[in-house]
Design an enzyme around this catalytic site. Structure first.
Site, PDB file in Angstrom:
ATOM      1  N   SER A 192      33.384  20.051 -20.973  1.00 19.19           N
ATOM      2  CA  SER A 192      33.078  18.682 -21.380  1.00 19.19           C
ATOM      3  C   SER A 192      34.363  17.925 -21.728  1.00 19.19           C
ATOM      4  O   SER A 192      35.235  17.777 -20.882  1.00 19.19           O
ATOM      5  CB  SER A 192      32.086  18.706 -22.548  1.00 19.19           C
ATOM      6  N   ASP A 350      22.722  16.596 -15.663  1.00 20.95           N
ATOM      7  CA  ASP A 350      23.817  16.270 -16.567  1.00 20.95           C
ATOM      8  C   ASP A 350      24.386  14.908 -16.164  1.00 20.95           C
ATOM      9  O   ASP A 350      24.705  14.687 -14.989  1.00 20.95           O
ATOM     10  CB  ASP A 350      24.897  17.355 -16.469  1.00 20.95           C
ATOM     11  N   HIS A 380      23.759  19.713 -19.445  1.00 27.97           N
ATOM     12  CA  HIS A 380      25.044  19.662 -20.120  1.00 27.97           C
ATOM     13  C   HIS A 380      25.052  20.593 -21.334  1.00 27.97           C
ATOM     14  O   HIS A 380      24.139  20.585 -22.157  1.00 27.97           O
ATOM     15  CB  HIS A 380      25.369  18.234 -20.575  1.00 27.97           C
TER      16      HIS A 380
END
Length: 410
Positions: A192, A350, A380
């Site tokens: 991320s 995501d 995610h």
């Protein structure tokens, strides 16, 4: 008695309404994800309310709650030694496989940056701690998890500078020798926001002639790589899919870039990249044009969302929007040609899916070897759910495949 019964029914309905969230049938363990998301969503909303009341920063309450997920003490296991260290003035945790300190046994190494929107998270947060323990053991490696500063105490480029300085210090003969690390087998990785930092550092390290030792590979896990288009197909498709909602991403970006949270609607409407925003924006947008960079199968029936008019002062308020250190997807092709081979994990459900896929396309166009590991049932943050009471099947599979790629390529 009747009032108690009615109250119980109403509470049950309200609870079901809050917990129940229609999810795609292809997503991993949907009922389990609903429960996890209800906790996450509630925590986020309470934090935003506390911020609106002037009690804390936008993610202050989230940061406080997540601190309870930190390991209470640093403990080694029979197979992995864990120690605290500092590299270039930046704190880190070092996870060494049991044989890492033996002479004539050079180990591969992974420099890891945790996720959390540059705002929350920690090397001691249990999912990251266990993740690094597993990597060190499975790879027989030295994993260095970097504790960079977080917003609001630090803003861009502070987080980037922390991980760059730490990486630069780690890739010295002195440090590599201290931990018996093979200088030809060091990777940089992150998930991320950590994937964002890993990509940015990989670019800068590849170009810096003062650093003779380079990363061999980069492994980016559902990375966030640009803040110019909040309406890519994956943003449109997954705007309200757990765990990372579209509006949350805009909030994280504003925290990172030291912007006013009131600008969230402007970002979500792509007003910062409106047609009247000037040549610099036009040049940058060409590097995030998903109609050209995204495989057709992922474009589906979505259409680009372009604003005709935007706030002319928005770029002045958020100068970091066009900084390649914040948005690695904006790098010039000549820069991309210099970066190491890449592994990029993406998840169908995501909002950041297309960031990773577009970066893969740009890297391939620059003739960089790229492996895209896509999960049709992924969401995610799934890598953080590879074990424990909240284990997801996609979490376990994604972690296994991620480590397998590192074994074969590092």
């Amino acid at each position: 008695m009747r009032s108690i019964l009615i109250g119980t029914v109403l509470l049950s309905i309200a609870t079901a309404y809050y917990f129940y969230l229609p999810l795609p049938s292809t997503i991993s363990d949907p009922w389990k994800l609903m429960f996890v998301d209800a906790l996450n969503r509630g925590m986020m909303k309470l934090s935003f309310v506390a911020h609106d009341l002037g009690l804390t920063s936008p993610f202050g309450l989230v940061k406080y709650c997540l601190a309870w997920a930190d390991v209470k003490s640093i403990k080694s296991s029979a197979t992995v030694r864990v120690t605290e260290a500092s590299f270039g003035g930046v704190e880190a945790l070092v996870f060494e496989s049991a044989a890492a300190g033996q002479e004539q046994s050079l180990k591969r190494s992974v420099v890891y940056f945790h996720g959390g929107g540059w705002t929350v998270g920690s090397t001691k947060m249990e999912p990251y701690y266990l993740h690094c323990m597993t990597m060190a053991e499975e790879l027989d490696a030295v994993v260095i998890s970097v504790e960079y500063r977080l917003a609001p105490d630090a803003r861009f480029p502070d987080q980037y500078n922390d991980v760059f300085q730490a990486s630069k210090h780690i890739l010295t003969p002195e440090v590599l020798g201290r931990y018996s690390i093979d200088p030809k087998r060091v990777a940089v990785s992150g998930d991320s926001a950590g994937g964002n930092l890993a990509a940015a550092v990989a670019q800068q390290m590849a170009l810096d002639s003062s650093i003779p030792i380079k990363f061999k590979v980069q492994a980016l896990v559902y990375p966030v790589l640009q803040a110019l288009d909040f309406n890519t197909p994956s943003y449109q498709q997954n705007a309200h899919i757990p765990i990372l909602y579209r509006s949350f991403v805009a909030r994280f970006w504003l925290e990172y870039l030291n912007g006013d949270q009131k600008l969230v609607p402007a970002l979500l409407a792509n007003n910062h990249t409106a047609l009247d925003q000037g040549q610099d924006i036009a040049v940058a947008k060409a590097k995030t044009d998903w109609t050209k960079l995204l495989p057709v199968a992922f474009q589906k029936n979505y259409k680009p969302k372009v604003s005709l008019h935007g706030d002319p002062k928005l770029l002045e308020k958020l100068p970091g929007l066009l900084d390649v250190r914040a948005s690695p997807l904006l790098a010039e092709t000549e820069v991309l040609k210099a970066v190491p081979p890449a592994y990029i994990m993406t998840c169908e459900h995501d909002v950041l899916r297309d960031d990773g896929l577009m970066y893969a396309t740009r890297l391939k166009e620059a003739r960089v070897n790229v492996t895209v590991d896509h999960y049709e049932d992924g969401f995610h943050g799934c890598l953080g759910f590879a074990s424990g009471p909240f284990e997801f099947s996609v979490g376990r599979r994604s972690l296994e495949n991620y480590i397998r790629w590192l074994k074969e390529n590092l």
